[in-house]
Design a protein around this motif. Structure first.
Motif, mmCIF file in Angstrom:
data_model
loop_
_atom_site.group_PDB
_atom_site.id
_atom_site.type_symbol
_atom_site.label_atom_id
_atom_site.label_comp_id
_atom_site.label_asym_id
_atom_site.label_seq_id
_atom_site.Cartn_x
_atom_site.Cartn_y
_atom_site.Cartn_z
ATOM 1 N N GLY A 154 22.386 -6.086 13.523
ATOM 2 C CA GLY A 154 20.981 -5.762 13.313
ATOM 3 C C GLY A 154 20.169 -6.987 12.959
ATOM 4 N N GLU A 155 19.054 -6.744 12.287
ATOM 5 C CA GLU A 155 18.151 -7.810 11.850
ATOM 6 C C GLU A 155 17.921 -7.683 10.345
ATOM 7 O OE1 GLU A 155 17.205 -10.246 13.670
ATOM 8 O OE2 GLU A 155 17.676 -9.503 15.678
ATOM 9 N N VAL A 156 17.904 -8.827 9.662
ATOM 10 C CA VAL A 156 17.691 -8.884 8.217
ATOM 11 C C VAL A 156 16.291 -9.418 7.939
ATOM 12 C CG1 VAL A 156 18.481 -9.920 6.051
ATOM 13 C CG2 VAL A 156 20.142 -9.232 7.789
ATOM 14 N N PHE A 157 15.649 -8.869 6.911
ATOM 15 C CA PHE A 157 14.276 -9.239 6.593
ATOM 16 C C PHE A 157 14.137 -9.614 5.122
ATOM 17 C CE2 PHE A 157 14.458 -6.321 10.076
ATOM 18 C CZ PHE A 157 13.641 -6.908 11.028
ATOM 19 N N SER A 158 13.285 -10.583 4.852
ATOM 20 C CA SER A 158 13.066 -11.071 3.491
ATOM 21 C C SER A 158 12.027 -10.224 2.770
ATOM 22 C CB SER A 158 12.590 -12.529 3.540
ATOM 23 O OG SER A 158 11.222 -12.575 3.959
ATOM 24 N N SER A 159 11.794 -10.567 1.514
ATOM 25 C CA SER A 159 10.839 -9.840 0.679
ATOM 26 C C SER A 159 9.394 -10.039 1.119
ATOM 27 C CB SER A 159 10.998 -10.254 -0.783
ATOM 28 O OG SER A 159 10.745 -11.638 -0.921
ATOM 29 N N SER A 160 9.151 -10.951 2.032
ATOM 30 C CA SER A 160 7.795 -11.180 2.520
ATOM 31 C C SER A 160 7.399 -10.220 3.631
ATOM 32 C CB SER A 160 7.650 -12.620 3.033
ATOM 33 O OG SER A 160 7.876 -13.548 1.993
ATOM 34 N N THR A 161 8.350 -9.437 4.142
ATOM 35 C CA THR A 161 8.092 -8.542 5.267
ATOM 36 C C THR A 161 7.540 -7.206 4.787
ATOM 37 O OG1 THR A 161 9.987 -9.530 6.405
ATOM 38 C CG2 THR A 161 9.077 -7.495 7.335
ATOM 39 N N ASP A 163 16.755 0.726 7.977
ATOM 40 C CA ASP A 163 17.953 1.524 7.735
ATOM 41 C C ASP A 163 18.467 1.312 6.307
ATOM 42 O OD1 ASP A 163 18.771 2.735 10.452
ATOM 43 O OD2 ASP A 163 18.325 0.648 10.940
ATOM 44 N N PHE A 164 18.268 0.102 5.803
ATOM 45 C CA PHE A 164 18.772 -0.275 4.479
ATOM 46 C C PHE A 164 17.722 -1.091 3.757
ATOM 47 C CE2 PHE A 164 20.742 -3.715 1.949
ATOM 48 C CZ PHE A 164 21.394 -2.963 0.984
ATOM 49 N N VAL A 165 17.516 -0.776 2.471
ATOM 50 C CA VAL A 165 16.617 -1.580 1.640
ATOM 51 C C VAL A 165 17.286 -1.873 0.307
ATOM 52 C CG1 VAL A 165 14.497 -0.685 2.686
ATOM 53 C CG2 VAL A 165 15.416 0.405 0.631
ATOM 54 N N LEU A 166 16.888 -2.975 -0.266
ATOM 55 C CA LEU A 166 17.391 -3.392 -1.572
ATOM 56 C C LEU A 166 16.209 -3.794 -2.433
ATOM 57 C CD1 LEU A 166 20.441 -5.652 -2.209
ATOM 58 C CD2 LEU A 166 18.300 -6.105 -3.379
ATOM 59 N N LEU A 215 0.857 -1.174 0.000
ATOM 60 C CA LEU A 215 0.000 0.000 0.000
ATOM 61 C C LEU A 215 0.897 1.229 0.000
ATOM 62 C CD1 LEU A 215 -3.087 0.696 0.252
ATOM 63 C CD2 LEU A 215 -2.642 1.041 2.684
ATOM 64 N N THR A 216 0.764 2.083 -1.023
ATOM 65 C CA THR A 216 1.593 3.289 -1.075
ATOM 66 C C THR A 216 1.042 4.343 -0.120
ATOM 67 O OG1 THR A 216 0.367 4.470 -2.795
ATOM 68 C CG2 THR A 216 1.983 2.828 -3.534
ATOM 69 N N SER A 217 1.840 5.363 0.136
ATOM 70 C CA SER A 217 1.400 6.444 1.026
ATOM 71 C C SER A 217 0.259 7.244 0.408
ATOM 72 C CB SER A 217 2.576 7.370 1.360
ATOM 73 O OG SER A 217 3.130 7.910 0.183
ATOM 74 N N GLU A 218 0.082 7.131 -0.916
ATOM 75 C CA GLU A 218 -1.027 7.810 -1.594
ATOM 76 C C GLU A 218 -2.308 6.979 -1.579
ATOM 77 O OE1 GLU A 218 2.002 7.458 -3.138
ATOM 78 O OE2 GLU A 218 2.672 9.474 -2.579
ATOM 79 N N GLN A 274 2.773 1.075 3.182
ATOM 80 C CA GLN A 274 3.103 -0.239 3.731
ATOM 81 C C GLN A 274 3.820 -1.001 2.621
ATOM 82 O OE1 GLN A 274 0.445 -2.071 6.532
ATOM 83 N NE2 GLN A 274 -1.006 -0.384 6.349
ATOM 84 N N ARG A 275 5.144 -1.087 2.760
ATOM 85 C CA ARG A 275 6.010 -1.529 1.671
ATOM 86 C C ARG A 275 6.828 -2.750 2.040
ATOM 87 N NH1 ARG A 275 5.261 0.286 -3.455
ATOM 88 N NH2 ARG A 275 5.171 2.550 -3.613
ATOM 89 N N SER A 276 7.189 -3.516 1.001
ATOM 90 C CA SER A 276 7.922 -4.765 1.168
ATOM 91 C C SER A 276 9.140 -4.767 0.253
ATOM 92 C CB SER A 276 6.998 -5.945 0.838
ATOM 93 O OG SER A 276 7.670 -7.163 0.980
#
Length: 199
Positions: free
Chosen positions: A77-84, A123-126, A40-43, A93-95
Motif C-alpha cells: 500500500g501507501e504510507v502517509f505522514s501527519s501532514s496529510t 485502512d489504518f490510522v495511528l 475540520l470535523t464532520s460537525e 477532513q482529518r490528519s
C-alpha cells in the motif's frame, strides 16, 4: 462553525457559530497557512492544532518509520505522514499521525485526487497522544475514523502506557502497557513495537 485554538489564551479563541467553509475554502485556508496544522470535523468544527515537542516528535517518527519500513518490504500500500489531510466520507477532513491505504483502494483515485486532500478513509490510522493533546478529543477523532470505514485504528497514550484499538463492528479494546501490537488482520505481518515508545 466553532474555531478551536489548542493551547492559546482564551482571548485568542474565536467562535464563528454561523460560518461554514466549503471544501475549496478549507483547501485555500490550508494552502495560505502551510505552517499551521488544520482539521475540520464532520460537525463543522475547525481545529487548529499545536505543534508537538521533541519527545512526542521522536515517538511519532519511531512509530511512523516502523509502518514505512514494513510497507517498503511488502509493497502492499501507501504510507502517509501527519501532514496529510484525508477527506472522509462523512465530511470531516482529518490528519492522522500516520496512515496507510491498501494499493487497490489508492489506485482508484484520480491523479488529481491523489495530489490534493485524498477523498478516502485510510485502512489504518495511528494517533499518538502528545503533551498538547486532550485524550477525549483524540478518542472522539478515533470514533470518527471508525464511523468512516477505517478498518484499524490505534490510539497510543505514552503517559498512561495505554493503547486503544478501534476496529469496525467491534468494541474498543484497551491494552495496558503492551510491548507490541499485532496489526496483521489489516496489515499482513505487521507488528508495531512499543517498548521504545514507553521509554
Amino acid at each position: 462553525m466553532a474555531i478551536v485554538h489548542t493551547n492559546v489564551p482564551d482571548a485568542l479563541s474565536l467562535d464563528f457559530s454561523t460560518l461554514r467553509l466549503t471544501d475549496e475554502q478549507f483547501d485555500q485556508l490550508c494552502i495560505s497557512n502551510p505552517e499551521q496544522s488544520l482539521e475540520l470535523t464532520s460537525e463543522g468544527v475547525l481545529i487548529v492544532m499545536s505543534p508537538v515537542g521533541g519527545e512526542s516528535g521522536k515517538r511519532e517518527m519511531r512509530l511512523g518509520s516502523q509502518l514505512f519500513n514494513w510497507n517498503e518490504a511488502t509493497e502492499l500500500g501507501e504510507v502517509f505522514s501527519s501532514s496529510t489531510i484525508f477527506k472522509l466520507p462523512a465530511g470531516g477532513q482529518r490528519s492522522p499521525d500516520a496512515a496507510w491505504i491498501e494499493n487497490s483502494r489508492w489506485a482508484v483515485l484520480t491523479s488529481e485526487q491523489q495530489k490534493k486532500f485524498p477523498p478516502i478513509a485510510p485502512d489504518f490510522v495511528l494517533e499518538l497522544c502528545s503533551e498538547s493533546d486532550r485524550l477525549p478529543d483524540l478518542q472522539e477523532k478515533m470514533l470518527e475514523y471508525k464511523a468512516n470505514g477505517v478498518r484499524l485504528g490505534l490510539l497510543i497514550d505514552p503517559k498512561s502506557r495505554q493503547v486503544e484499538i478501534y476496529r469496525i463492528d467491534r468494541d474498543v479494546e484497551v491494552l495496558e502497557n503492551p510491548g507490541a501490537i499485532d496489526c496483521s488482520d489489516v496489515l499482513p505481518g505487521f507488528i508495531l513495537e512499543l517498548q521504545k515508545i514507553w521509554n
